[in-house]
Design an enzyme around this catalytic site. Structure first.
Site, PDB file in Angstrom:
ATOM      1  N   LYS A 206      -0.319  -6.368  -0.435  1.00 27.89           N
ATOM      2  CA  LYS A 206       0.260  -5.311  -1.271  1.00 27.89           C
ATOM      3  C   LYS A 206       0.050  -3.933  -0.640  1.00 27.89           C
ATOM      4  O   LYS A 206       0.935  -3.074  -0.695  1.00 27.89           O
ATOM      5  CB  LYS A 206      -0.367  -5.371  -2.661  1.00 27.89           C
ATOM      6  N   GLY A 305       0.898 -12.544 -14.088  1.00 34.02           N
ATOM      7  CA  GLY A 305       1.264 -13.323 -15.273  1.00 34.02           C
ATOM      8  C   GLY A 305       2.758 -13.565 -15.286  1.00 34.02           C
ATOM      9  O   GLY A 305       3.530 -12.763 -14.741  1.00 34.02           O
TER      10      GLY A 305
END
Ligand SMILES: NC(=O)c1ccc[n+]([C@@H]2O[C@H](COP(=O)([O-])OP(=O)(O)OC[C@H]3O[C@@H](n4cnc5c(N)ncnc54)[C@H](OP(=O)(O)O)[C@@H]3O)[C@@H](O)[C@H]2O)c1
Length: 429
Positions: A206, A305
């Site tokens: 990231k 999620g």
């Protein structure tokens, strides 16, 4: 509104993909109104075809992802398989056959984003990947578009929920690393093999993506310095508390002071409790961006999620579909600055060093001399003595990382230094 639907293929129908399919179905009317045309799920590629997938027409399921992306009538391919291959080949094949691509694949973007961007550009298609960094949090589009007129100097973020959960538990309950990891696993915050998270690989991917976009240059995973959090101890946490700090695993992307290079790194660091990132608890993510004109911005929310990540995927899907209807494309790769990525040794930072030393006269002076010889100036020293042994906690001023690690090497060689109990960088001041 156009009545002919835009055709979307879903590659992968796991944690994220199943939520993408669900939202596409349940919000179909709203999505059509926002896009200006209905969106049709044209095929779903998976590995295990017999698995029951609620709400998905079994006739859409295939194990032949290659044939799906080669159909030629797709408008958008959503890649939520993950990993490098076959995802990379599927994405480039999708571009070759006329589709735009939405991906959540941080590993692929960090490893070989340039190839994907080039394929998208060659075929006049879009590559969007908001979900690849920090799940639901809008971050890629703010950096690529909202801040396109500004100059970003620093991106400092908590971009891995698993490790933030572990460190938060260590901080709040005094637990050690293993105990906190066990709790994270039991609660579903850590995977059975937590290596990618706890060793910092996920955050490093990231960081590479964020640094490339923020500084308009190419940064690959290999360019990112990486340390995980497995060495962080309960004693480090307690020491951080005594300094008015907490410990976070940070992804830090910086433009050098002279503007001629950039750095990207992931490691545990102490940050002051007064810093906004210190209050990011549990598995939440947050990214702090410092830009020349905008000043300090913070982006906060769920970083993973199924549903939160699908929200980011759907946002990209709407944008890409709108572009298709307008026969245009959104922003492509922006790497025009070609700024090199400097090695970790050139990063300027502060160290918190905890030493076990002999409790006798002259030790402090000896230790201070080593710091001075390496050009590292000391901010504070705390000493505690007991039964002929003592611990010394030294916090330095800012210095190049190479000078700091050279200092630690030299300290280890002193007879009076029994051991280096911990070393941690101090950030966010
Ligand atoms: N999970 C998160 O919270 C999260 C957050 C941000 C980004 N992401 C990214 O989103 C992507 C997907 O993650 P996920 O958590 O949804 O993964 P996942 O639950 O493991 O799902 C992967 C899906 O890909 C399918 N698949 C695997 N290999 C395939 C192949 N060769 N051909 C066709 N299908 C194949 C699997 O099929 P089966 O169902 O048959 O096994 C499964 O449906 C990854 O890039 C990940 O980094 C995930």
């Amino acid at each position: 509104m156009r009545t002919r639907p835009l055709k979307v293929a879903l590659l992968g129908c796991g944690v994220v993909g199943s939520e993408v399919a669900r939202i596409m179905t349940t919000h179909a009317d709203d999505l059509a109104a926002r896009i200006g045309a209905p969106v049709e799920l044209a095929g779903v590629a998976v590995r295990r075809p017999s698995k029951v997938r609620e709400g998905i027409d079994p006739a859409l399921i295939t194990t032949d992802a290659t044939a799906l992306v080669k159909r030629g009538d797709l408008d958008v391919v959503v890649e939520v398989i993950g990993g490098i291959e076959p995802a990379r080949t599927l994405v480039t094949t999708a571009f070759e056959h006329g589709a735009s691509v939405v991906s959540a694949n941080k590993a692929l973007l960090a490893e070989d984003g340039a190839t994907l961007y080039a394929a998208a550009e060659q075929h006049g298609r879009d590559l969007y990947f908001e979900a690849a960094v920090a799940g639901a949090i809008p971050l890629i589009r703010p950096l690529r578009e909202s801040l396109a007129g500004d100059k970003v100097n620093r991106v400092l973020g908590i971009v891995n929920g698993t490790t933030n959960f572990i460190l938060d538990r260590m901080d709040s309950s005094g637990a050690g690393y293993s105990e906190a990891l066990d709790e994270a696993t039991a609660l579903g915050y850590a995977e059975a093999d937590p290596t990618a998270d706890v060793e910092g690989f996920d955050a490093a991917a990231k960081a590479a993506i964020l640094a490339g976009i923020a500084f308009h240059t190419r940064v690959r995973l290999d360019d990112v310095y990486r340390e995980g959090l497995t060495e962080v101890t309960a004693a480090d946490m307690a020491s951080a508390r005594r300094m008015g700090c907490t410990v976070k695993l940070l992804a830090i992307c910086e433009r050098a002071a002279d503007g001629r290079s950039v750095t990207a790194r992931v490691h545990p660091a102490m940050i002051p409790l007064s810093h906004p990132l210190a209050s990011v608890r549990e598995a939440y993510n947050a990214v702090f961006v410092e830009a020349e004109a905008a000043g300090q911005l913070m982006f906060y929310g769920p970083g993973a999620g199924g549903a939160p990540t699908a929200s980011a995927v759907l946002g990209d899907l709407v944008a890409v579909c709108r572009n298709r209807l307008a026969e245009s494309t959104g922003p492509g790769e922006s790497a025009y600055t070609q700024l090199p990525v400097s090695p970790m040794g050139e990063v300027v930072t502060r160290y918190h060093i905890s030493l076990d030393v002999a409790d006798k006269p002259g030790v402090l002076a000896q230790v201070a001399t080593v710091f001075a010889e390496h050009g590292v100036s000391i901010d504070t020293v705390r000493q505690q003595g007991k039964d002929g042994e003592a611990s010394l906690v030294v916090v330095t001023h800012r210095a190049p990382d190479a000078a700091l690690s050279g200092t630690v090497e030299a300290l280890r060689k002193l007879d009076t230094v029994r051991g280096v109990a911990s070393i941690m960088r101090v950030e966010g001041e």
